[in-house]
Design a protein around this motif. Structure first.
Motif, PDB file in Angstrom:
ATOM      1  N   ASP A 195      36.927  40.891  46.375  1.00 31.64           N
ATOM      2  CA  ASP A 195      37.441  42.224  46.716  1.00 31.64           C
ATOM      3  C   ASP A 195      38.770  42.547  46.042  1.00 31.64           C
ATOM      4  O   ASP A 195      39.264  43.674  46.182  1.00 31.64           O
ATOM      5  N   LEU A 196      39.356  41.597  45.337  1.00 31.35           N
ATOM      6  CA  LEU A 196      40.646  41.849  44.697  1.00 31.35           C
ATOM      7  C   LEU A 196      40.472  42.595  43.385  1.00 31.35           C
ATOM      8  O   LEU A 196      39.465  42.463  42.696  1.00 31.35           O
ATOM      9  N   HIS A 197      41.475  43.402  43.060  1.00 35.99           N
ATOM     10  CA  HIS A 197      41.460  44.176  41.814  1.00 35.99           C
ATOM     11  C   HIS A 197      42.640  43.746  40.961  1.00 35.99           C
ATOM     12  O   HIS A 197      43.768  43.642  41.455  1.00 35.99           O
ATOM     13  N   PHE A 198      42.383  43.505  39.680  1.00 38.27           N
ATOM     14  CA  PHE A 198      43.431  43.072  38.760  1.00 38.27           C
ATOM     15  C   PHE A 198      43.605  44.128  37.670  1.00 38.27           C
ATOM     16  O   PHE A 198      42.675  44.409  36.914  1.00 38.27           O
ATOM     17  N   LEU A 233      48.839  38.163  40.730  1.00 34.87           N
ATOM     18  CA  LEU A 233      48.493  39.176  39.730  1.00 34.87           C
ATOM     19  C   LEU A 233      47.629  40.294  40.293  1.00 34.87           C
ATOM     20  O   LEU A 233      47.293  41.232  39.582  1.00 34.87           O
ATOM     21  N   SER A 234      47.258  40.200  41.562  1.00 30.42           N
ATOM     22  CA  SER A 234      46.377  41.204  42.160  1.00 30.42           C
ATOM     23  C   SER A 234      47.127  42.511  42.415  1.00 30.42           C
ATOM     24  O   SER A 234      48.283  42.511  42.848  1.00 30.42           O
ATOM     25  N   CYS A 235      46.435  43.628  42.154  1.00 28.12           N
ATOM     26  CA  CYS A 235      47.007  44.952  42.424  1.00 28.12           C
ATOM     27  C   CYS A 235      46.698  45.405  43.845  1.00 28.12           C
ATOM     28  O   CYS A 235      47.206  46.433  44.297  1.00 28.12           O
ATOM     29  N   THR A 236      45.826  44.683  44.521  1.00 29.83           N
ATOM     30  CA  THR A 236      45.463  45.014  45.897  1.00 29.83           C
ATOM     31  C   THR A 236      46.064  43.989  46.856  1.00 29.83           C
ATOM     32  O   THR A 236      46.563  42.947  46.432  1.00 29.83           O
ATOM     33  N   SER A 237      45.991  44.282  48.138  1.00 33.03           N
ATOM     34  CA  SER A 237      46.588  43.411  49.142  1.00 33.03           C
ATOM     35  C   SER A 237      45.908  42.051  49.172  1.00 33.03           C
ATOM     36  O   SER A 237      44.676  41.944  49.130  1.00 33.03           O
ATOM     37  N   THR A 238      46.708  41.009  49.238  1.00 30.44           N
ATOM     38  CA  THR A 238      46.186  39.637  49.289  1.00 30.44           C
ATOM     39  C   THR A 238      46.446  39.000  50.650  1.00 30.44           C
ATOM     40  O   THR A 238      46.405  37.779  50.787  1.00 30.44           O
TER      41      THR A 238
END
Length: 305
Positions: free
Chosen positions: A163-166, A185-190
């Motif tokens: 579900d992560l977006h890079f 490096l993820s642009c979404t919440s981790t």
């Protein structure tokens, strides 16, 4: 929705950007990897052909050697390739696969070391009931349990990466893909990923460590009660190799993943990662060969033949 560029591959910055140093490092790590393969295969072969080593302790050791071959092969071949390559990249899917197998091998090794600690506890603290407590069936179940637990640990951690977006940056300041570095490096919440890592580290990691510590507390207590110094030395020698491997692997792994954020250092992280992911698999067969008389005797017989 905002237009964002999806990162399809990452650049592994490695250990150095100097070409001369990269070639030097290749010449250093290639022999280390070959020694790891040959040393662990030699341990497996010796245990296989020597009937005197067909005991639970060496059954676990044989599995540890096989695991170390798999473990080092997850990261070292790609690192060696990048040391000589001009384009030091890895695809997103390749990075996730490497993380999956890395966590799989690390988790399995921790669980296997716990099983080996329990085996030493049963041998030293309950010698008369040892063959009943640690039967061949129990050995197989413990090894399978270690592999299954490592697989499930890795599966849960990597599934949350889907579900992560890079969207950039695409540089990983390391010689391999590691989960904490990829999350940065993820642009979404981790947040969910971090909670999963924390939960599994606290439950599985510390549970395994607790079992190892509890086993050795009982072992040391039993050894100290032995009246003769020769008996104490013989009892301690049976678990000295395993204790050395545990301290070497678990110590550096916990330094890598449990260090405070304020003490963060890219160079230190790389050195610690080299220790537990490259050097430890090479040192394990050496430690067991040097500290174990039965293994040394079996190796001598093999070379005489």
């Amino acid at each position: 929705m905002e237009n964002q560029t999806t990162v399809a591959e990452f650049v592994l910055l490695g250990l150095s950007d100097d070409r001369t140093i990269q070639v030097f490092l290749f010449l250093v790590f290639l022999p280390i990897y070959l020694i790891t393969l040959v040393g662990n295969m030699l341990i497996m072969l010796v245990i296989r052909i020597d009937p005197q080593l067909h005991t639970p302790m060496y059954f676990f050791l044989s599995n540890l050697s096989f695991l170390d071959i798999c473990y080092s092969s997850v990261t070292v071949p790609k690192m060696l390739e990048n040391l000589l390559a001009t384009k030091k990249t890895i695809s997103l899917s390749g990075c996730v696969v490497q993380i999956f197998f890395f966590i799989f091998m690390v988790g399995t090794e921790i669980f296997l070391l716990s099983a080996m600690a329990y085996d030493r506890y049963a041998a030293i603290c309950n010698p008369l009931r040892y063959s009943i407590i640690i039967s061949h069936r129990v050995c197989v179940q413990m090894v399978l349990g270690a592999w299954i637990s490592g697989f499930l640990d890795s599966l849960v951690n990597t599934l949350f990466l889907i579900d992560l977006h890079f969207c950039g940056p695409s540089y990983i300041n390391h010689f391999s893909c590691e989960l904490p570095l990829l999350l940065q490096l993820s642009c979404t919440s981790t947040f969910a990923n971090e909670m999963v890592i924390l939960t599994f580290s606290m439950t599985l990691g510390f549970a395994s460590l607790l079992l190892i510590v509890a086993s050795y507390v009982r072992i040391i207590g039993t050894i100290l009660k032995i009246s003769s110094s020769e008996g104490r030395q013989k009892a301690f020698s049976t678990c000295a190799s395993h204790l050395s491997v545990v301290l070497l692997f678990c110590g550096t792994a916990f330094i890598r993943y449990m260090r405070p954020a304020s003490g963060y250092s890219d160079t230190l992280d790389k050195l610690v990662s080299i220790q537990y992911s490259i050097l430890t698999p090479m040192l394990n067969p050496i430690i067991y060969s040097l500290k174990n008389k039965e293994v040394k005797t079996a190796v001598r017989k093999l070379f005489k033949k």
